[in-house]
Scaffold this active site. Structure first.
Site, PDB file in Angstrom:
ATOM      1  N   PRO A  20       0.815  -1.223   0.000  1.00 18.46           N
ATOM      2  CA  PRO A  20       0.000   0.000   0.000  1.00 18.46           C
ATOM      3  C   PRO A  20       0.846   1.268   0.000  1.00 18.46           C
ATOM      4  O   PRO A  20       0.332   2.348  -0.264  1.00 18.46           O
ATOM      5  CB  PRO A  20      -0.826  -0.120   1.292  1.00 18.46           C
ATOM      6  CG  PRO A  20      -0.088  -1.086   2.143  1.00 18.46           C
ATOM      7  CD  PRO A  20       0.590  -2.032   1.212  1.00 18.46           C
ATOM      8  N   GLU A  57      -0.016  -8.686   8.121  1.00 16.01           N
ATOM      9  CA  GLU A  57       0.080  -7.223   8.141  1.00 16.01           C
ATOM     10  C   GLU A  57       1.092  -6.694   7.135  1.00 16.01           C
ATOM     11  O   GLU A  57       1.305  -5.493   7.036  1.00 16.01           O
ATOM     12  CB  GLU A  57       0.461  -6.736   9.546  1.00 16.01           C
ATOM     13  CG  GLU A  57      -0.701  -6.672  10.510  1.00 16.01           C
ATOM     14  CD  GLU A  57      -1.760  -5.676  10.069  1.00 16.01           C
ATOM     15  OE1 GLU A  57      -1.449  -4.485   9.932  1.00 16.01           O
ATOM     16  OE2 GLU A  57      -2.904  -6.109   9.862  1.00 16.01           O
ATOM     17  N   ARG A  97       0.646  -7.920 -21.120  1.00 17.01           N
ATOM     18  CA  ARG A  97      -0.065  -7.436 -22.311  1.00 17.01           C
ATOM     19  C   ARG A  97       0.855  -6.609 -23.214  1.00 17.01           C
ATOM     20  O   ARG A  97       0.615  -6.515 -24.420  1.00 17.01           O
ATOM     21  CB  ARG A  97      -1.277  -6.588 -21.902  1.00 17.01           C
ATOM     22  CG  ARG A  97      -2.443  -7.383 -21.365  1.00 17.01           C
ATOM     23  CD  ARG A  97      -3.610  -6.479 -21.025  1.00 17.01           C
ATOM     24  NE  ARG A  97      -4.126  -5.767 -22.189  1.00 17.01           N
ATOM     25  CZ  ARG A  97      -4.939  -6.285 -23.102  1.00 17.01           C
ATOM     26  NH1 ARG A  97      -5.310  -7.551 -23.007  1.00 17.01           N
ATOM     27  NH2 ARG A  97      -5.347  -5.564 -24.116  1.00 17.01           N
ATOM     28  N   ASP A 126      -6.384   0.059 -25.634  1.00 16.03           N
ATOM     29  CA  ASP A 126      -6.997  -0.293 -24.353  1.00 16.03           C
ATOM     30  C   ASP A 126      -7.597   0.931 -23.672  1.00 16.03           C
ATOM     31  O   ASP A 126      -7.089   2.049 -23.800  1.00 16.03           O
ATOM     32  CB  ASP A 126      -5.948  -0.880 -23.403  1.00 16.03           C
ATOM     33  CG  ASP A 126      -5.700  -2.356 -23.652  1.00 16.03           C
ATOM     34  OD1 ASP A 126      -6.541  -2.995 -24.295  1.00 16.03           O
ATOM     35  OD2 ASP A 126      -4.650  -2.853 -23.219  1.00 16.03           O
TER      36      ASP A 126
END
Length: 433
Positions: free
Chosen positions: A87, A118, A156, A171
């Protein structure tokens, strides 16, 4: 290119690596995918995780486990470009994903570290990560699904994996606009018919239709994405076509006064000039000055008569002349609503603004354009003077924006400054990578 994943759950990756385009890519020799089980590096009868310092809930994977797994992975497949799903990383967007691919495309070994519990000891991230990546501002149970998302997104771009390279270039989120709607047979399904234009065989007309549809969908559903990327002049022309018409009204009637009374406030010329310039900058159709005081109206009319005159105001300052052309003087809010309805054929949705926190069910944020624009009605921003709008005026608003705030205690913006900031937060460009 070798891709390895350090994980506690290697079984999650077997069906992922053995299916679809990733399986075909491995069969073609374009990529080789591996997992490395972190449990393999824990001594018998011991855990891979430990408690955090500071009495925090949850457990962290031990640094020495990661250290051994990284060493083993690099011994087997060579020095790795190491990506940790975290994060603390930059949130991936399509442009950032492509930038990441350009950085790693010549690497022989890409190692993804997928944490659980965690997460990882902060020292592991600072020591090992060549890249910290987040797939979104939300929480999942571990880094494995994010790792799979990242692998799919990156692969991709590898030539030969996706059948048509053009489909990668087109895209959604690769350019300014998301994809246009696509259809297949049957022509009629559940009472809905495939648009005739895309069955016409007229390639120029089809391409024009697709551009229009892509622009409309992006403005209405993904405006905050759109404003974050660079656009061409042609794209901006399409964008302006689908942004609903917006208006501003600066209220001088029914204002809160310092003495606690409700009453009128005086019009100031600097407010008119500056708000007119802000309104024109952000494409608003009109800026209404609302006062029912006759002497104030005369003052406003005298000022406007100078600036709207092309020979006088235009020659003196043409840009100011152009901005002030949008100003309209009205007696009451009802007159503003009637003027907009006459012009647009629909009553406007009213968005209120206030320096005071409002406990309103209709509260919206500066990222909620879709909520407002889905009504397909013009939008009227209402701004107050004095100490703010009376409760009577606030009750007429369909939606309320939150007060402008910073991380500092002083909060005493002029209304002209507030208008400029709010219009920018609602309609302005905010480029990001």
């Amino acid at each position: 290119m070798n891709i390895s994943v350090l994980t506690l759950f290697p079984e999650l990756y077997k069906p992922f690596f053995d299916a679809s385009l990733i399986k075909k890519a491995q069969e073609k020799g374009l990529v080789s995918c591996h997992t490395n089980n972190l449990l393999s590096y824990a001594p018998p009868k011991s855990r891979v995780d430990d408690t955090t310092f500071g009495h925090n809930a949850g457990m962290l994977i031990k640094p020495e486990i990661i250290d051994q797994a990284v060493t083993a992975g690099e011994t087997a497949l060579g020095t790795a470009y190491k990506i940790i799903l975290s994060p603390q990383g930059k949130v991936m967007t399509q442009p950032r994903l492509q930038e990441l691919y350009e950085r790693i495309k010549d690497q022989k070994h890409i190692m993804l570290i997928a944490s659980r519990y965690e997460g990882l000891d902060a020292r592991v991230e600072s020591h090992y990560a060549d890249e910290l990546v987040s797939v979104g501002n939300f929480v999942v149970m571990g880094g494995d699904i994010p790792a799979m998302l990242l692998i799919e997104g990156l692969l991709r771009f590898v030539p030969g994996i996706v059948g048509k390279e053009e489909s990668v270039q087109l895209d959604s989120f690769s350019g300014a606009f998301v994809d246009y709607p696509e259809y297949t047979r049957p022509i009629v399904w559940k009472g809905v018919t495939v648009p005739e234009i895309i069955r016409s065989g007229n390639h120029a007309a089809i391409e024009s239709w697709r551009q229009e549809q892509a622009a409309q969908l992006t403005v209405k559903k993904h405006f905050n994405w759109l404003r974050s990327v660079s656009t061409t002049q042609a794209e901006r022309t399409l964008v302006k076509k689908y942004i609903p018409h917006h208006y501003v009204a600066l209220m001088h009637n029914d204002m809160m006064l310092k003495e606690g009374r409700i009453g009128p406030t005086s019009v100031t010329s600097i407010d008119i000039h500056d708000i007119a310039r802000s309104s024109t900058t952000y494409g608003l159709k009109n800026f209404f000055v609302v006062t029912n005081l006759k002497d104030q109206q005369k003052m406003v009319q005298k000022m406007l008569s100078f600036w709207v005159d092309e020979k006088i105001g235009g020659d003196y300052n043409n840009k100011r002349h152009h901005a002030v052309l949008s100003v309209r003087l009205e007696n009451e809010l009802d007159d503003v609503i009637m003027a907009i309805e006459k012009k647009e054929g629909k009553k406007p949705l009213i968005i209120g603004t206030s320096a005071r926190q409002q406990d309103a069910q209709q509260a919206i944020t500066y990222f909620d354009q879709e909520i407002v624009w889905q009504h397909d009605r013009p939008v009227l921003f209402l701004f107050g003077t004095g100490s703010g709008m009376s409760e009577k005026l606030l009750q007429r608003c369909d939606y309320m924006l939150p007060p402008l705030q910073s991380y500092y205690d002083f909060n005493h913006l002029s209304v002209r400054s507030a208008v400029a900031i709010i219009l920018d937060k609602w309609l302005g460009v905010a480029l990001q990578k």
